[in-house]
Design an enzyme around this catalytic site. Structure first.
Site, mmCIF file in Angstrom:
data_model
loop_
_atom_site.group_PDB
_atom_site.id
_atom_site.type_symbol
_atom_site.label_atom_id
_atom_site.label_comp_id
_atom_site.label_asym_id
_atom_site.label_seq_id
_atom_site.Cartn_x
_atom_site.Cartn_y
_atom_site.Cartn_z
ATOM 1 N N GLU A 176 -9.422 95.439 36.883
ATOM 2 C CA GLU A 176 -8.831 94.557 37.897
ATOM 3 C C GLU A 176 -9.839 94.351 39.036
ATOM 4 O OE1 GLU A 176 -6.065 92.670 37.836
ATOM 5 O OE2 GLU A 176 -7.183 91.964 39.576
ATOM 6 N N LYS A 235 -16.925 96.817 35.822
ATOM 7 C CA LYS A 235 -16.103 97.103 37.002
ATOM 8 C C LYS A 235 -16.876 97.985 37.994
ATOM 9 C CE LYS A 235 -12.981 97.371 39.882
ATOM 10 N NZ LYS A 235 -12.535 96.276 40.709
ATOM 11 N N CYS A 291 -11.779 102.032 46.667
ATOM 12 C CA CYS A 291 -12.602 101.760 45.477
ATOM 13 C C CYS A 291 -14.102 101.970 45.654
ATOM 14 C CB CYS A 291 -12.359 100.330 45.008
ATOM 15 S SG CYS A 291 -10.696 100.090 44.396
HETATM 16 P P1 NAD Z 1 -2.335 104.110 43.369
HETATM 17 O O1 NAD Z 1 -2.557 105.530 43.681
HETATM 18 O O2 NAD Z 1 -1.836 103.189 44.438
HETATM 19 O O3 NAD Z 1 -1.281 103.981 42.170
HETATM 20 C C1 NAD Z 1 -1.333 104.729 41.007
HETATM 21 C C2 NAD Z 1 0.104 105.067 40.596
HETATM 22 O O4 NAD Z 1 0.074 105.679 39.304
HETATM 23 C C3 NAD Z 1 0.791 106.061 41.523
HETATM 24 O O5 NAD Z 1 1.988 105.505 42.034
HETATM 25 C C4 NAD Z 1 1.075 107.284 40.632
HETATM 26 O O6 NAD Z 1 2.290 107.953 40.929
HETATM 27 C C5 NAD Z 1 1.123 106.644 39.259
HETATM 28 N N1 NAD Z 1 0.873 107.577 38.162
HETATM 29 C C6 NAD Z 1 -0.097 108.511 38.057
HETATM 30 N N2 NAD Z 1 0.008 109.152 36.877
HETATM 31 C C7 NAD Z 1 1.074 108.620 36.221
HETATM 32 C C8 NAD Z 1 1.666 108.861 34.955
HETATM 33 N N3 NAD Z 1 1.165 109.764 34.104
HETATM 34 N N4 NAD Z 1 2.755 108.129 34.617
HETATM 35 C C9 NAD Z 1 3.255 107.201 35.459
HETATM 36 N N5 NAD Z 1 2.731 106.923 36.663
HETATM 37 C C10 NAD Z 1 1.633 107.617 37.043
HETATM 38 O O7 NAD Z 1 -3.701 103.560 42.759
HETATM 39 P P2 NAD Z 1 -4.205 102.045 42.760
HETATM 40 O O8 NAD Z 1 -4.873 101.729 44.051
HETATM 41 O O9 NAD Z 1 -3.132 101.173 42.249
HETATM 42 O O10 NAD Z 1 -5.374 102.143 41.685
HETATM 43 C C11 NAD Z 1 -5.084 102.273 40.309
HETATM 44 C C12 NAD Z 1 -6.369 102.073 39.527
HETATM 45 O O11 NAD Z 1 -6.853 100.740 39.743
HETATM 46 C C13 NAD Z 1 -7.513 102.995 39.956
HETATM 47 O O12 NAD Z 1 -8.258 103.337 38.822
HETATM 48 C C14 NAD Z 1 -8.337 102.124 40.893
HETATM 49 O O13 NAD Z 1 -9.691 102.505 40.913
HETATM 50 C C15 NAD Z 1 -8.187 100.762 40.250
HETATM 51 N N6 NAD Z 1 -8.346 99.631 41.166
HETATM 52 C C16 NAD Z 1 -7.807 99.660 42.409
HETATM 53 C C17 NAD Z 1 -7.911 98.550 43.237
HETATM 54 C C18 NAD Z 1 -7.320 98.536 44.612
HETATM 55 O O14 NAD Z 1 -7.550 97.582 45.348
HETATM 56 N N7 NAD Z 1 -6.545 99.519 45.011
HETATM 57 C C19 NAD Z 1 -8.563 97.403 42.785
HETATM 58 C C20 NAD Z 1 -9.092 97.402 41.493
HETATM 59 C C21 NAD Z 1 -8.967 98.520 40.693
HETATM 60 C C1 UDX Z 2 -12.893 95.932 46.567
HETATM 61 C C2 UDX Z 2 -13.491 94.798 45.733
HETATM 62 O O1 UDX Z 2 -13.809 93.703 46.603
HETATM 63 C C3 UDX Z 2 -12.509 94.357 44.660
HETATM 64 O O2 UDX Z 2 -13.089 93.368 43.828
HETATM 65 C C4 UDX Z 2 -12.114 95.573 43.818
HETATM 66 O O3 UDX Z 2 -11.173 95.200 42.836
HETATM 67 C C5 UDX Z 2 -11.558 96.671 44.693
HETATM 68 O O4 UDX Z 2 -12.512 97.003 45.718
HETATM 69 P P1 UDX Z 2 -11.105 96.090 48.529
HETATM 70 O O5 UDX Z 2 -11.655 97.457 48.707
HETATM 71 O O6 UDX Z 2 -9.637 95.925 48.394
HETATM 72 O O7 UDX Z 2 -11.747 95.404 47.237
HETATM 73 O O8 UDX Z 2 -11.552 95.158 49.765
HETATM 74 P P2 UDX Z 2 -12.936 94.435 50.149
HETATM 75 O O9 UDX Z 2 -12.609 93.101 50.670
HETATM 76 O O10 UDX Z 2 -13.931 94.516 49.087
HETATM 77 O O11 UDX Z 2 -13.428 95.293 51.404
HETATM 78 C C6 UDX Z 2 -13.850 96.643 51.256
HETATM 79 C C7 UDX Z 2 -14.396 97.138 52.584
HETATM 80 O O12 UDX Z 2 -15.624 96.496 52.923
HETATM 81 C C8 UDX Z 2 -13.458 96.874 53.776
HETATM 82 O O13 UDX Z 2 -13.477 97.979 54.639
HETATM 83 C C9 UDX Z 2 -14.071 95.660 54.433
HETATM 84 O O14 UDX Z 2 -13.750 95.543 55.779
HETATM 85 C C10 UDX Z 2 -15.556 95.943 54.224
HETATM 86 N N1 UDX Z 2 -16.423 94.741 54.263
HETATM 87 C C11 UDX Z 2 -16.243 93.745 53.360
HETATM 88 C C12 UDX Z 2 -17.449 94.676 55.194
HETATM 89 O O15 UDX Z 2 -17.641 95.587 56.012
HETATM 90 N N2 UDX Z 2 -18.279 93.573 55.188
HETATM 91 C C13 UDX Z 2 -18.119 92.553 54.297
HETATM 92 O O16 UDX Z 2 -18.914 91.596 54.336
HETATM 93 C C14 UDX Z 2 -17.074 92.647 53.354
#
Ligand code: NAD
Ligand code: UDX
Length: 488
Positions: A176, A235, A291
């Site tokens: 994602e 990713k 992330c």
């Molecule tokens: P999060 O901690 O918000 O959510 C994860 C959820 O999974 C939690 O609610 C947890 O209770 C649940 N969980 C864990 N083990 C489980 C199980 N065995 N069965 C059912 N539920 C379970 O995490 P997130 O931010 O959503 O990130 C999830 C993944 O996506 C990570 O690998 C992260 O690196 C990736 N990712 C995150 C973002 C972001 O912006 N947060 C963007 C891209 C990718």
């Molecule tokens: C990031 C990636 O952008 C996204 O593609 C991935 O799926 C998850 O990680 P996110 O962490 O949600 O997303 O936000 P992002 O907009 O990337 O910002 C990350 C951090 O960098 C923030 O603290 C933001 O304020 C900072 N940032 C971003 C800067 O300081 N300067 C910039 O030019 C851009």
């Protein structure tokens, strides 16, 4: 059970009517909510082991959803109970689904081999074992979580060893790329959807089935197909490249401050070169979020374990520069306030790691607070979305301090900008909330102690206008004699 490569593609699901998403977090929740909206004929069930989180997703009051994202509550309201469901009944949802997204957390390991660097895959493994034990029909299992390269091979080994006869699986990687704060728009209009599969008849067919789901709303040419390992690595690579740009411009910003150059002019002039591009060159107090740091550490660990120490060290420097940026900003605050902030009130505006999210994971504000507390300051915090208890949790996490009482004495969480700024010696802007661009600085000036100083870590204020009012202003990346020219 035959090896997965040998299975007949006909044994894959023929039609997608049910999708299950394991993990109702920042990714699983928004991603599958948008999927449900775009595919009204598919039943989408988002499951989680955390009953509190599921109850919050089911709140009558849509302002109480566990994830704040602009536009998300309306879509949940539209789809929930129609073809979108949130439940802790994980087994039922897996059983009914043809596609199971694994969207669980993959944090950095805090102990054992690879501690501090490697991804902790225990939740991915637990989810995989659960799918294997429950599934009675063919499943396409989709890695949505960010995982180290070749994790799909481990998942496959677990599935092959534990699944029931007659329940073939295909594993796809579909990382994602959404950003928090813009998740809904990113999901509706993604730059790309990446699907990695094994290069076998079944692998390609599974990828096609997932592709058909996305193609309901994503133009076909934006759905990219690669091998499994390329998709997993993409990713990590994408996040490392994005974070590297921020660390690069932040390194330049330090030179700007020392020379009188203006980092915004430098970034703009570099960004018009099409080979460089204008995005992600905003100098700041430092990057945060769940992330970037985690995924780079993961890449560092991967490189090290592959016997590539130079590659590992190269990527590690992105983190080193980010820590330097945060520490440099905190030091600037202390130095400007006559080399001491002891017993001084500092107003900290913004605690989330970026605007339009309530997420505080790895927020630079946490590091700033740690530095200010070590100097004996009193910190008055205002954030429009982060709750008081979350702030205290973050400020007492391992690596910050375990002394909750001391934190409560040093930190006040305020209900408004004006409350935070009352009697403050300085305002420190840590998050780029739009609200901070509309602050009535005359009012703020009148209630602050003098000289009143503003430290802008996010390019939110217009320094020239603030100076007219009487403030002293420091903006990241602008040398002192040129600060008035920062607002272009
Ligand atoms: P999060 O901690 O918000 O959510 C994860 C959820 O999974 C939690 O609610 C947890 O209770 C649940 N969980 C864990 N083990 C489980 C199980 N065995 N069965 C059912 N539920 C379970 O995490 P997130 O931010 O959503 O990130 C999830 C993944 O996506 C990570 O690998 C992260 O690196 C990736 N990712 C995150 C973002 C972001 O912006 N947060 C963007 C891209 C990718
Ligand atoms: C990031 C990636 O952008 C996204 O593609 C991935 O799926 C998850 O990680 P996110 O962490 O949600 O997303 O936000 P992002 O907009 O990337 O910002 C990350 C951090 O960098 C923030 O603290 C933001 O304020 C900072 N940032 C971003 C800067 O300081 N300067 C910039 O030019 C851009």
């Amino acid at each position: 059970m035959p090896a997965i490569e040998e299975q007949d593609p006909a044994l894959l699901p023929q039609k997608i009517t049910h999708i299950c998403c394991i993990g109702a977090g920042y990714v699983g929740g928004p991603t599958c909510t948008v999927l449900a909206q775009q595919c009204p004929d598919i039943v989408v069930t988002i499951v989680d082991v955390n009953p509190v989180r599921i109850a919050a997703w089911n709140s009558e009051d849509l302002t109480q959803l566990p994830v704040f994202e602009p536009g998300l509550a309306a879509i949940v309201g539209e789809c929930r109970g129609r073809n979108l469901f949130f439940t802790t009944d994980i087994d039922k949802a897996i059983d009914e689904a043809q596609i199971v997204f694994v969207s669980v957390n993959t944090p950095t390991k805090t102990s054992g081999i690879g501690s501090g660097f490697a991804a902790d895959l225990r939740y991915v493994e637990a989810s995989t074992r659960r799918i294997a034990s429950v599934a009675q029909t063919p499943k396409i299992i989709v890695e949505k979580s960010t995982v180290p390269c070749r994790t799909a091979a481990s998942m496959r080994a677990i599935l092959e060893a534990n699944s029931k006869p007659g329940t073939p699986f295909q594993i796809l990687s579909n990382p994602e790329f959404l950003s928090e704060g813009t998740a809904v728009q990113d999901l509706l209009h993604p730059d790309r959807v990446l699907i990695g599969s094994l290069d076998t008849a079944q692998g390609r067919r599974a990828a096609e089935l997932l592709s058909e789901v996305y193609e309901r709303w994503v133009p076909k040419e934006r759905v990219l197909h690669t091998g499994l390992w390329s998709s997993e690595l993409t990713k990590l690579a994408a996040n490392a490249l994005l974070a590297q740009r921020i660390s690069s411009i932040n390194a330049i910003s330090a030179i700007c401050e020392a020379t009188g150059a203006n980092v915004y002019e430098v970034a703009d002039a570099c960004g018009v070169d099409r080979r460089i591009g204008p995005h992600f060159l905003r100098a700041s107090v430092g990057f945060g979020g769940s992330c970037f740091q985690k995924d780079i550490l993961n890449l560092v660990y991967l490189s090290g374990s592959l016997g590539l120490p130079e590659v590992a060290e190269y990527w590690r420097q992105v983190i080193v520069m980010n820590e330097f940026s945060k520490a440099r900003f905190a030091k600037k605050v202390v130095q400007t306030l006559f080399n001491t902030v002891t017993a001084k009130r500092l107003a900290l505006l913004g605690f989330a790691f970026k605007k339009d999210t309530g997420d505080t994971r790895e927020s630079p504000a946490i590091t700033l607070c740690k530095h200010f507390r070590q100097e004996g300051a009193h910190i008055a915090i205002y954030d429009p979305k982060v709750k008081r208890e979350q702030i205290f949790l973050d400020l007492t996490e391992p690596g910050v301090t375990d002394d909750r009482k001391a934190v409560e004495e040093a930190v006040t969480v305020c209900p408004s900008v004006l409350d935070a700024c009352h009697d403050a010696e300085a305002v420190v802007i840590a998050t780029d909330w739009d609200e901070f661009s509309a602050i009535d600085w005359h009012k703020v000036f009148n209630i602050m102690r003098k000289p009143a100083v503003v430290f802008d870590g996010r390019r939110v204020v217009n320094p020239a206008k603030l100076r007219e009012i009487g403030f002293r202003v420091h903006a990241v990346g602008v040398g002192p004699e040129l600060q008035d020219n920062v607002w272009v």
